[in-house]
Design an enzyme around this catalytic site. Structure first.
Site, PDB file in Angstrom:
ATOM      1  N   LYS A 129       0.840  -1.207   0.000  1.00  0.00           N
ATOM      2  CA  LYS A 129       0.000   0.000   0.000  1.00  0.00           C
ATOM      3  C   LYS A 129       0.873   1.253   0.000  1.00  0.00           C
ATOM      4  O   LYS A 129       0.671   2.166  -0.810  1.00  0.00           O
ATOM      5  CB  LYS A 129      -0.885   0.004   1.251  1.00  0.00           C
ATOM      6  CG  LYS A 129      -1.511   1.352   1.571  1.00  0.00           C
ATOM      7  CD  LYS A 129      -2.389   1.301   2.796  1.00  0.00           C
ATOM      8  CE  LYS A 129      -1.828   1.895   4.044  1.00  0.00           C
ATOM      9  NZ  LYS A 129      -1.534   3.314   4.039  1.00  0.00           N
ATOM     10  N   ASN A 130       1.841   1.279   0.927  1.00  0.00           N
ATOM     11  CA  ASN A 130       2.607   2.513   1.104  1.00  0.00           C
ATOM     12  C   ASN A 130       3.601   2.764  -0.027  1.00  0.00           C
ATOM     13  O   ASN A 130       4.252   3.805  -0.066  1.00  0.00           O
ATOM     14  CB  ASN A 130       3.328   2.507   2.458  1.00  0.00           C
ATOM     15  CG  ASN A 130       2.345   2.727   3.590  1.00  0.00           C
ATOM     16  OD1 ASN A 130       1.181   3.039   3.354  1.00  0.00           O
ATOM     17  ND2 ASN A 130       2.808   2.563   4.820  1.00  0.00           N
ATOM     18  N   ARG A 142      -3.852  10.105   4.225  1.00  0.00           N
ATOM     19  CA  ARG A 142      -2.691  10.960   4.388  1.00  0.00           C
ATOM     20  C   ARG A 142      -1.732  10.919   3.193  1.00  0.00           C
ATOM     21  O   ARG A 142      -1.060  11.906   2.885  1.00  0.00           O
ATOM     22  CB  ARG A 142      -1.967  10.531   5.665  1.00  0.00           C
ATOM     23  CG  ARG A 142      -0.788  11.389   5.966  1.00  0.00           C
ATOM     24  CD  ARG A 142      -0.152  11.011   7.271  1.00  0.00           C
ATOM     25  NE  ARG A 142       1.126  11.674   7.383  1.00  0.00           N
ATOM     26  CZ  ARG A 142       1.312  12.857   7.902  1.00  0.00           C
ATOM     27  NH1 ARG A 142       0.296  13.536   8.377  1.00  0.00           N
ATOM     28  NH2 ARG A 142       2.502  13.394   7.967  1.00  0.00           N
ATOM     29  N   ASP A 169       4.560   0.176  12.210  1.00  0.00           N
ATOM     30  CA  ASP A 169       3.298  -0.380  11.713  1.00  0.00           C
ATOM     31  C   ASP A 169       3.054  -1.814  12.207  1.00  0.00           C
ATOM     32  O   ASP A 169       1.944  -2.324  12.061  1.00  0.00           O
ATOM     33  CB  ASP A 169       3.262  -0.349  10.177  1.00  0.00           C
ATOM     34  CG  ASP A 169       3.013   1.068   9.654  1.00  0.00           C
ATOM     35  OD1 ASP A 169       2.725   1.959  10.463  1.00  0.00           O
ATOM     36  OD2 ASP A 169       3.123   1.269   8.425  1.00  0.00           O
ATOM     37  N   ASP A 172      -4.679   8.630   9.666  1.00  0.00           N
ATOM     38  CA  ASP A 172      -4.821   7.812  10.868  1.00  0.00           C
ATOM     39  C   ASP A 172      -4.630   8.623  12.128  1.00  0.00           C
ATOM     40  O   ASP A 172      -3.814   9.531  12.180  1.00  0.00           O
ATOM     41  CB  ASP A 172      -3.769   6.708  10.856  1.00  0.00           C
ATOM     42  CG  ASP A 172      -3.970   5.769   9.692  1.00  0.00           C
ATOM     43  OD1 ASP A 172      -5.112   5.660   9.234  1.00  0.00           O
ATOM     44  OD2 ASP A 172      -2.986   5.168   9.271  1.00  0.00           O
TER      45      ASP A 172
HETATM   46  C1  UD1 Z   1       4.651   6.532   6.655  1.00  0.00           C
HETATM   47  C2  UD1 Z   1       3.637   5.404   6.513  1.00  0.00           C
HETATM   48  C3  UD1 Z   1       3.218   4.887   7.869  1.00  0.00           C
HETATM   49  C4  UD1 Z   1       4.432   4.496   8.675  1.00  0.00           C
HETATM   50  C5  UD1 Z   1       5.443   5.654   8.732  1.00  0.00           C
HETATM   51  C6  UD1 Z   1       6.725   5.286   9.442  1.00  0.00           C
HETATM   52  C7  UD1 Z   1       2.459   5.987   4.500  1.00  0.00           C
HETATM   53  C8  UD1 Z   1       1.195   6.448   3.872  1.00  0.00           C
HETATM   54  N1  UD1 Z   1       2.476   5.915   5.816  1.00  0.00           N
HETATM   55  O1  UD1 Z   1       3.984   7.606   7.304  1.00  0.00           O
HETATM   56  O2  UD1 Z   1       2.386   3.738   7.669  1.00  0.00           O
HETATM   57  O3  UD1 Z   1       4.017   4.180   9.994  1.00  0.00           O
HETATM   58  O4  UD1 Z   1       5.769   6.078   7.414  1.00  0.00           O
HETATM   59  O5  UD1 Z   1       7.298   4.174   8.860  1.00  0.00           O
HETATM   60  O6  UD1 Z   1       3.426   5.655   3.824  1.00  0.00           O
HETATM   61  N2  UD1 Z   1       7.388  14.127  11.192  1.00  0.00           N
HETATM   62  C9  UD1 Z   1       7.535  15.455  11.522  1.00  0.00           C
HETATM   63  N3  UD1 Z   1       7.567  16.380  10.512  1.00  0.00           N
HETATM   64  C10 UD1 Z   1       7.452  16.028   9.210  1.00  0.00           C
HETATM   65  C11 UD1 Z   1       7.295  14.673   8.871  1.00  0.00           C
HETATM   66  C12 UD1 Z   1       7.273  13.733   9.890  1.00  0.00           C
HETATM   67  O7  UD1 Z   1       7.630  15.796  12.685  1.00  0.00           O
HETATM   68  O8  UD1 Z   1       7.478  16.923   8.351  1.00  0.00           O
HETATM   69  C13 UD1 Z   1       7.345  13.110  12.254  1.00  0.00           C
HETATM   70  C14 UD1 Z   1       5.977  12.460  12.378  1.00  0.00           C
HETATM   71  O9  UD1 Z   1       5.092  13.188  13.178  1.00  0.00           O
HETATM   72  C15 UD1 Z   1       6.348  11.125  12.985  1.00  0.00           C
HETATM   73  C16 UD1 Z   1       7.711  10.829  12.384  1.00  0.00           C
HETATM   74  O10 UD1 Z   1       8.223  12.057  11.918  1.00  0.00           O
HETATM   75  O11 UD1 Z   1       6.480  11.251  14.376  1.00  0.00           O
HETATM   76  C17 UD1 Z   1       7.708   9.819  11.252  1.00  0.00           C
HETATM   77  O12 UD1 Z   1       6.802  10.215  10.263  1.00  0.00           O
HETATM   78  P1  UD1 Z   1       6.970   9.784   8.730  1.00  0.00           P
HETATM   79  O13 UD1 Z   1       8.126   8.872   8.582  1.00  0.00           O
HETATM   80  O14 UD1 Z   1       6.929  11.021   7.911  1.00  0.00           O
HETATM   81  O15 UD1 Z   1       5.656   8.934   8.481  1.00  0.00           O
HETATM   82  P2  UD1 Z   1       4.626   9.067   7.302  1.00  0.00           P
HETATM   83  O16 UD1 Z   1       5.341   9.284   6.026  1.00  0.00           O
HETATM   84  O17 UD1 Z   1       3.547  10.003   7.701  1.00  0.00           O
END
Ligand code: UD1
Length: 421
Positions: free
Chosen positions: A24-25, A94, A307, A118
């Site tokens: 999915k991701n 998202r 996850d 989520d």
């Molecule tokens: C993606 C996955 C999710 C998975 C996660 C970590 C998708 C759609 N989702 O989410 O299933 O759990 O990776 O493997 O692919 N953060 C910030 N600022 C930012 C970006 C992130 O503070 O600009 C923080 C987030 O709040 C979080 C952490 O960094 O605490 C990790 O987030 P991130 O790796 O970006 O996850 P997603 O891409 O949202």
């Protein structure tokens, strides 16, 4: 309005074979990145889940023609796509934020609603915006939308991420491929999904070095071409089946599962007592008796994936011994623990640590899925609960697991879908 839930009668030992479909991701990001080239891109091994339909709707509104046949999605991208991603779609998923980088790079302008997604923490986007600004864009928030512009194109630059964010790495990578000059992204995410996206972009003609490492180097090109790409298998779905086998004392052969993407989780399952072996096209996970508890701390790849954290907590709830599970990626990810406690699990949460004392059996009750993975974790708990567990709001599970109830039933579990008025 009618909603669905899963009805699970616990106690079955899962036994048999499953096939894991595309990640999915990964698939969702590949679809968004198709915007980078005019013409028809084909993405294969796309999972049959609700989020793919949402991304298809979003791309259609941006002017693309999206056709889905079986596990194949073709996206015909116009010369100049529209640039606005509306809230009604973005709030459902998202991953919609992944159109930001490609639109700024290709159209010089993007208006993307700030996502919901989520309920697993605050999930900032500051790294995405800061990175785009470093590449020469302007970015500001207005009425719930991020508006980013780069009318004269993006310019390569050196970016250092504070945290190896998957989404930020992807958005910046898909922006930098069309920037003038060279971009580096330091402390980049190394997840297999990011590597898959990078390979897809290389297939379009992008010049990228360092995929799978903490430093990406991107030499911008003026134009990318449509491509034909097969999505990697879903490592989180693979991991979920592996946990299901271990928790139920079962034996599951997971066709398409890639052990190399799951080294740490499979090692942890082996220390819980599982026998994990390679098969010609996947992995087989077997377990006799009750698992031993396992301590886990989630971390960016190659660390233990956040996850799969709900599955670890579910496993520890019925394991022999005590365990500590530490969540280092998303602060809100222990919300579902209250639901597990309704099944009798003995868990205490303190900040980002959960202490779990395993008991021999949980006791079935109605619970609610709060997000995709929490939902799957609760289903696994239901499989090892005495009596009936109802997992409400199962649409969350359907967002990430194609035909999960049906696949579980095929492996011998007593799981059915129920419609709730
Ligand atoms: C993606 C996955 C999710 C998975 C996660 C970590 C998708 C759609 N989702 O989410 O299933 O759990 O990776 O493997 O692919 N953060 C910030 N600022 C930012 C970006 C992130 O503070 O600009 C923080 C987030 O709040 C979080 C952490 O960094 O605490 C990790 O987030 P991130 O790796 O970006 O996850 P997603 O891409 O949202």
């Amino acid at each position: 309005m009618a909603a669905e839930r899963f009805r699970i009668v616990g106690g079955a030992r899962l036994h048999g074979e499953v096939r894991v479909s595309g990640a999915k991701n990964s698939a969702l990001k590949l679809m968004a990145a198709a915007l980078l080239a005019e013409g028809k891109t084909t993405i294969r091994n796309v999972p049959d889940i609700a989020d793919v339909a949402i991304m298809a709707d979003l791309l259609t509104r941006l002017g693309c023609t999206v056709v889905r046949t079986d596990d194949c999605v073709s996206i015909d991208v116009p010369k100049v796509p529209a640039h606005r991603a509306d809230y009604d779609l973005v709030r459902k998923m998202r991953a919609s934020i992944n159109v930001l980088g490609p639109l700024v790079a290709r159209v010089g302008m993007a208006e993307v609603a700030l996502p919901g997604g989520d309920a697993i923490g605050s999930r900032g986007l500051d790294f995405h915006f800061k990175g785009l600004v470093t590449l020469g864009a302007t970015a500001h928030n207005e009425h719930g939308y991020v508006i980013a512009t780069a009318p004269d194109g993006l310019v390569g630059a050196d970016i250092v991420l504070d945290f190896p964010s998957v989404g930020a790495t992807e958005n910046l990578l898909t922006a930098a491929v069309l920037a003038r000059g060279t971009t580096t992204i330091d402390n980049a995410a190394r997840e297999p999904d990011v590597v898959d996206l990078g390979q897809f972009l290389i297939g379009m003609g992008a010049k990228i070095e360092g995929l799978g490492t903490t430093k990406l180097t991107i030499h911008g090109v003026t134009k990318l071409n449509p491509t034909d790409h097969t999505t990697i298998p879903d490592r989180i779905v693979t991991g979920t089946w592996a946990f299901a086998a271990v928790m139920t004392g079962g034996d599951i052969t997971i066709h398409g599962g890639r052990a190399e993407d799951l080294e740490l989780p499979l090692e942890k399952l082996a220390s819980a007592g599982a026998i994990v072996t390679s098969t010609p096209d996947g992995i087989r996970v077997r377990m006799d008796g009750r698992p031993q508890s396992i301590d886990v701390a989630t971390l960016p790849y190659p660390g233990f994936p956040t996850d799969l954290q709900p599955m670890v907590i579910s496993l520890n709830s019925i394991a022999q011994g005590d365990a500590i599970v530490t969540e280092n990626v998303f602060e809100g990810r222990f919300m579902f623990v209250n639901e597990l406690v309704r099944l009798g699990a003995q868990i205490t949460v303190d900040g980002h640590h959960a202490a779990i004392s395993g008991i021999p059996q949980l006791s079935g009750a109605p619970v609610a899925a709060t997000d995709i993975r929490a939902g799957a974790g609760l289903v696994l708990a239901g499989l090892v609960s005495e009596g009936i567990t109802l997992v409400e709001d199962s649409f969350h599970i359907d967002r990430g697991y194609p035909r999960f109830a049906e696949e579980l039933a095929a492996l011998g579990a007593e799981v059915t879908r129920e419609t709730v008025e």
